[in-house]
Motif scaffolding. Structure first.
Motif, PDB file in Angstrom:
ATOM      1  N   ASN A   1      17.569  49.302  -1.132  1.00 26.99           N
ATOM      2  CA  ASN A   1      16.315  49.556  -0.427  1.00 26.99           C
ATOM      3  C   ASN A   1      16.053  48.640   0.768  1.00 26.99           C
ATOM      4  O   ASN A   1      15.057  48.817   1.471  1.00 26.99           O
ATOM      5  N   THR A   2      16.947  47.673   0.990  1.00 25.80           N
ATOM      6  CA  THR A   2      16.770  46.783   2.140  1.00 25.80           C
ATOM      7  C   THR A   2      17.986  46.727   3.050  1.00 25.80           C
ATOM      8  O   THR A   2      17.867  46.312   4.200  1.00 25.80           O
TER       9      THR A   2
ATOM     10  N   ARG B   1       9.982  46.023  -4.639  1.00 24.99           N
ATOM     11  CA  ARG B   1       8.977  45.055  -5.095  1.00 24.99           C
ATOM     12  C   ARG B   1       8.847  45.077  -6.615  1.00 24.99           C
ATOM     13  O   ARG B   1       8.805  44.031  -7.266  1.00 24.99           O
ATOM     14  N   ARG B   2       8.777  46.268  -7.167  1.00 24.19           N
ATOM     15  CA  ARG B   2       8.606  46.396  -8.614  1.00 24.19           C
ATOM     16  C   ARG B   2       9.799  45.791  -9.358  1.00 24.19           C
ATOM     17  O   ARG B   2       9.629  45.056 -10.342  1.00 24.19           O
ATOM     18  N   ALA B   3      11.007  46.079  -8.903  1.00 21.01           N
ATOM     19  CA  ALA B   3      12.207  45.585  -9.579  1.00 21.01           C
ATOM     20  C   ALA B   3      12.281  44.060  -9.551  1.00 21.01           C
ATOM     21  O   ALA B   3      12.622  43.419 -10.556  1.00 21.01           O
TER      22      ALA B   3
ATOM     23  N   ARG C   1       0.365  45.690  -2.164  1.00 15.39           N
ATOM     24  CA  ARG C   1       0.772  46.850  -1.373  1.00 15.39           C
ATOM     25  C   ARG C   1       1.934  46.602  -0.416  1.00 15.39           C
ATOM     26  O   ARG C   1       2.387  47.523   0.261  1.00 15.39           O
ATOM     27  N   LYS C   2       2.399  45.388  -0.319  1.00 20.36           N
ATOM     28  CA  LYS C   2       3.509  45.119   0.600  1.00 20.36           C
ATOM     29  C   LYS C   2       4.291  43.893   0.149  1.00 20.36           C
ATOM     30  O   LYS C   2       3.842  43.117  -0.704  1.00 20.36           O
ATOM     31  N   GLY C   3       5.449  43.743   0.739  1.00 15.12           N
ATOM     32  CA  GLY C   3       6.284  42.601   0.414  1.00 15.12           C
ATOM     33  C   GLY C   3       7.328  42.370   1.484  1.00 15.12           C
ATOM     34  O   GLY C   3       7.642  43.264   2.268  1.00 15.12           O
TER      35      GLY C   3
ATOM     36  N   ILE D   1      12.843  40.944   6.116  1.00 12.94           N
ATOM     37  CA  ILE D   1      13.113  42.277   5.592  1.00 12.94           C
ATOM     38  C   ILE D   1      11.890  42.750   4.806  1.00 12.94           C
ATOM     39  O   ILE D   1      11.354  42.013   3.980  1.00 12.94           O
ATOM     40  N   LEU D   2      11.449  43.957   5.095  1.00 12.29           N
ATOM     41  CA  LEU D   2      10.304  44.511   4.393  1.00 12.29           C
ATOM     42  C   LEU D   2      10.755  45.184   3.098  1.00 12.29           C
ATOM     43  O   LEU D   2      11.802  45.829   3.056  1.00 12.29           O
ATOM     44  N   LEU D   3       9.951  45.047   2.058  1.00 15.21           N
ATOM     45  CA  LEU D   3      10.290  45.591   0.750  1.00 15.21           C
ATOM     46  C   LEU D   3       9.414  46.795   0.434  1.00 15.21           C
ATOM     47  O   LEU D   3       8.190  46.720   0.555  1.00 15.21           O
TER      48      LEU D   3
END
Length: 272
Positions: free
Chosen positions: A132-133, A176-178, A153-155, A169-171
């Motif tokens: 995902n990144t 984020r959950r993992a 809501r963001k990471g 790098i945006l998540l």
């Protein structure tokens, strides 16, 4: 001389590049020793004969060119440019004209499902971060917990890539959950985001071996991330920023049709 070259001639290069170049030169040095010379006194004919030796040993074109690039870099650093003049080297494939090997949707979903079912939250977080990144494995294993920022809501994740260039790098929600699930079960105080089973910072080799168990190479996940972005119509300059690629020319490879694309095209011929 090799140590001096490593410290000065390869300054600014990534750890992976330095390791590769040094290994290539160490192998060249061993071959030179068997031929009665060394890295200070070899001549142009030694370089050409070494290239011919690699071909005779049936080394791949990409391997030979990797070694050739290391020798060229060393010769320029050591003032031995005459040793690399007019050397005949086997031509490597033009990777700019080939699509990188990415996972299909079914392969991606199956890999996610299989690792999720193991219940290993660390392994699953590693997979979801890579998918995902598009982060490089060498970048991911170097990440500390303090490099991670996650809100409801963001990471984001701060990494240091090739050439010691830092990027953020945006998540997305899945990544984020993992990661949060992985951190929930951590009871240690180690700074590294991911640890080995021995409680030390995880290595590139460990991540590679994790994916090899399922039949994939770690870099395929990076290819998959970039390919999926490209096929979703994301602008190349945005993909360049997200992936940390230095060249738009390299990214253009991801728009090339794969063998699977070509096969699907001919299978669908006259069926529409």
């Amino acid at each position: 001389m090799l140590i001096h070259f490593q410290e000065e001639g390869l300054r600014g290069k990534s750890a992976t590049t330095v390791k590769t170049y040094m290994y290539c030169l160490e192998q060249f040095d061993k071959w030179l020793d068997g031929s009665g010379t060394n890295l200070e006194e070899f001549s142009r004919s030694d370089v050409q004969q070494y290239m011919d030796y690699l071909v005779a040993k049936k080394k791949s074109a990409s391997t030979i060119n990797k070694i050739w690039n290391a020798i060229k870099k060393y010769c320029k650093f050591a003032g031995k440019e005459e040793c690399i003049e007019d050397i005949s080297v086997v031509k490597a494939p033009d990777y700019k004209k080939e699509a990188p090997q990415a996972l299909s949707r079914n392969e991606r979903n199956r890999l996610i499902r299989e690792i999720d079912r193991t219940g290993n939250r660390r392994d699953f977080a590693i997979l979801m971060m890579l998918l995902n990144t598009g982060v490089r494995v060498s970048e991911l294993v170097s990440v500390d917990r303090t490099d991670l920022e996650i809100s409801e809501r963001k990471g984001s994740l701060k990494v240091v890539g090739k050439g010691n260039k830092e990027r953020v790098i945006l998540l997305n929600a899945e990544a984020r959950r993992a990661v949060l699930k992985h951190l929930e079960e951590r009871t240690d105080q180690h700074t590294a985001l991911f640890l080995s089973n021995r409680g030390k910072r995880i290595s590139v080799r460990t991540v590679q071996n994790l994916l090899h168990k399922y039949g994939y190479h770690a870099h395929q996940l990076r290819h998959t991330f970039i390919t999926d972005l490209q096929r979703s119509g994301v602008d190349l300059t945005l993909i360049q920023s997200l992936s940390g690629h230095s060249s738009l020319d390299i990214l253009s490879r991801y728009s090339m049709p794969t063998q699977e694309d070509k096969q699907n095209a001919v299978e669908m011929l006259y069926k529409q």
